[in-house]
Design an enzyme around this catalytic site. Structure first.
Site, PDB file in Angstrom:
ATOM      1  N   GLU A 268       0.880  -1.278  -0.142  1.00 54.66           N
ATOM      2  CA  GLU A 268      -0.032   0.105  -0.131  1.00 54.66           C
ATOM      3  C   GLU A 268       0.728   1.091  -0.049  1.00 54.66           C
ATOM      4  OE1 GLU A 268      -2.807  -0.048   3.171  1.00 54.66           O
ATOM      5  OE2 GLU A 268      -3.977  -1.649   2.344  1.00 54.66           O
ATOM      6  N   HIS A 287      -7.537   2.751   1.361  1.00 55.87           N
ATOM      7  CA  HIS A 287      -7.804   2.042   2.895  1.00 55.87           C
ATOM      8  C   HIS A 287      -8.357   2.781   3.861  1.00 55.87           C
ATOM      9  CE1 HIS A 287      -5.743  -1.316   5.409  1.00 55.87           C
ATOM     10  NE2 HIS A 287      -6.962  -0.897   5.834  1.00 55.87           N
TER      11      HIS A 287
END
Length: 322
Positions: A268, A287
C-alpha cells in the site's frame, strides 16, 4: 495502578486524527496533550499515564514512558506492541476492535453497489464528457443486487454487518469463518474456510472482511480465482495480503473475473507500475473503509469506558489485549 482522574494525563499520538479535539468536546476534565510526530512522542512520552496511539507506537517507549500504565490502541491491530514486555512492566493494552465495523461494512456494500451499477465507468465517462448511449449487450449493462449471491469471507463484526446489509438488498449470503459453530449471523449459511473453493463457482460477489492470519494469507489466489465465474467481482476490505495480487492481476487481464474493488492492496499504495491503477474494471480506495467523521469519537468511547473500568478496580477491559 492508574492514577485518579484529577491527576491523570493522556497523550494522543497520531499524525492526522483529531483525537484530542474530540476528547476535549467530551468535557471529561481529564488532562491531555497531543503529538503529531514520533520524535515529539519520544520527547514527551514520560509525561503520560495513558498513551492513545497506533502506528506511532514503538516498543522503546516501554522504558522511556516511566509513568505509563495503560495504552489504548487507536486501531484494531496490535501487532506493533510487545505484549510480554508490556505485561512485565504492568502496562495494560486494549485494542479498538469493532470501532469501525459499521463503517467498513458500509464501505463494502458501497463497493459492491459501485461495481454492480458501473459507477467507476460512469465517473470516467463524466471526466471525458461522454454520455454513454443505450446498450444492447446485456453483459455490459448495470445490474441489480436482488437474487445475487454474496460470499463473505470472515463473518465477524464487519462481515456479520455486511451480511445484514446485503440481505436488505435481497441477496443470498454465504458466510465463511474459522469456527462455523460461532453462528451464521445474518448469512443464509456459514461454512469453514476450507470449504470456500466449493462455493466460489456460484458467487456473484466475493467480499473479504477477515483478519490477515496464516490461514487467510492469499486466501484468494490463482486457484480460487480460477473457480470464480467471469461475471464475479472481488471486494477486499480486509488486508492486502489476503489476496495474491499477481494472480489477481492476471485474472483481471485475462477476463477470468469481472472486476475488483480494493480498499487495501499489497503493498500500500500499489507500486507506480502496477497495472491495477489503470484497469477500467478495478476500483481502488486508499484503505479508507474505516475512516469516517465518527472514528475518533468511537475510539474515545472505548478509551473512556476502559478508564472507568480501571478506576473501579475491574480487571477486565473492553477489547483487552494485556
Amino acid at each position: 495502578m492508574i492514577p485518579p482522574r484529577e491527576s491523570l494525563t493522556v497523550c494522543f499520538a497520531h499524525a492526522a486524527y483529531q483525537m484530542k479535539a474530540c476528547w476535549d468536546a467530551l468535557n471529561t476534565g481529564i488532562a491531555s496533550f497531543e503529538v503529531r510526530e514520533r520524535a515529539e512522542l519520544d520527547r514527551r512520552a514520560h509525561e503520560a499515564d495513558v498513551i492513545v496511539a497506533s502506528g506511532m507506537w514503538h516498543n522503546g517507549l516501554i522504558q522511556s514512558a516511566t509513568k505509563l500504565s495503560f495504552i489504548q490502541s487507536i486501531s484494531s491491530g496490535t501487532d506493533q506492541y510487545d505484549k510480554p514486555a508490556l505485561a512485565s512492566h504492568g502496562i495494560r493494552l486494549a485494542s479498538a476492535a469493532g470501532v469501525n465495523a459499521r463503517a467498513v461494512a458500509e464501505h463494502a456494500i458501497s463497493l459492491i453497489l459501485a461495481m454492480a451499477r458501473r459507477l467507476p465507468e460512469a465517473r470516467d465517462n463524466q471526466a471525458q464528457r461522454v454520455w454513454r448511449g443505450m446498450i444492447g449487450d446485456l453483459t455490459q449493462r448495470e445490474d441489480e443486487l436482488g437474487g445475487k449471491t454474496l460470499i463473505v469471507v470472515g463473518l465477524g463484526r464487519i462481515g456479520g454487518r455486511l451480511a445484514r446489509l446485503a440481505k436488505a438488498f435481497d441477496m443470498n449470503v454465504i458466510g465463511f469463518r474459522r469456527d462455523p459453530s460461532s453462528g451464521a449471523a445474518d448469512a443464509d449459511s456459514v461454512h469453514a474456510l476450507a470449504e470456500l473453493g466449493d462455493h466460489l463457482p456460484i458467487a456473484d460477489f466475493v467480499a473479504l472482511t477477515c483478519p490477515l492470519t496464516p490461514e487467510t494469507k492469499h486466501v484468494i489466489n490463482a486457484a480460487s480465482l480460477g473457480r470464480m465465474r467471469k461475471s464475479t467481482y472481488l471486494v477486499n476490505v480486509a488486508r492486502g495480503g489476503c489476496v495474491d495480487e499477481p494472480a489477481l492481476i492476471a485474472a483481471l487481464q485475462a477476463g477470468a473475473i469481472a472486476g475488483a474493488a480494493l480498499d487495501c492492496t499489497d503493498p500500500e499504495p500499489p507500486e507506480a507500475a502496477s497495472p491495477l491503477w489503470a484497469m477500467p474494471n478495478v476500483l481502488i480506495t486508499p484503505h479508507t473503509g474505516g475512516e469516517t467523521t465518527q472514528y475518533e469519537n468511537n475510539v474515545n468511547d472505548i478509551l473512556l469506558e476502559n478508564l472507568n473500568r480501571l478506576w473501579r478496580g475491574e480487571t477486565e477491559l473492553r477489547n483487552q489485549i494485556v
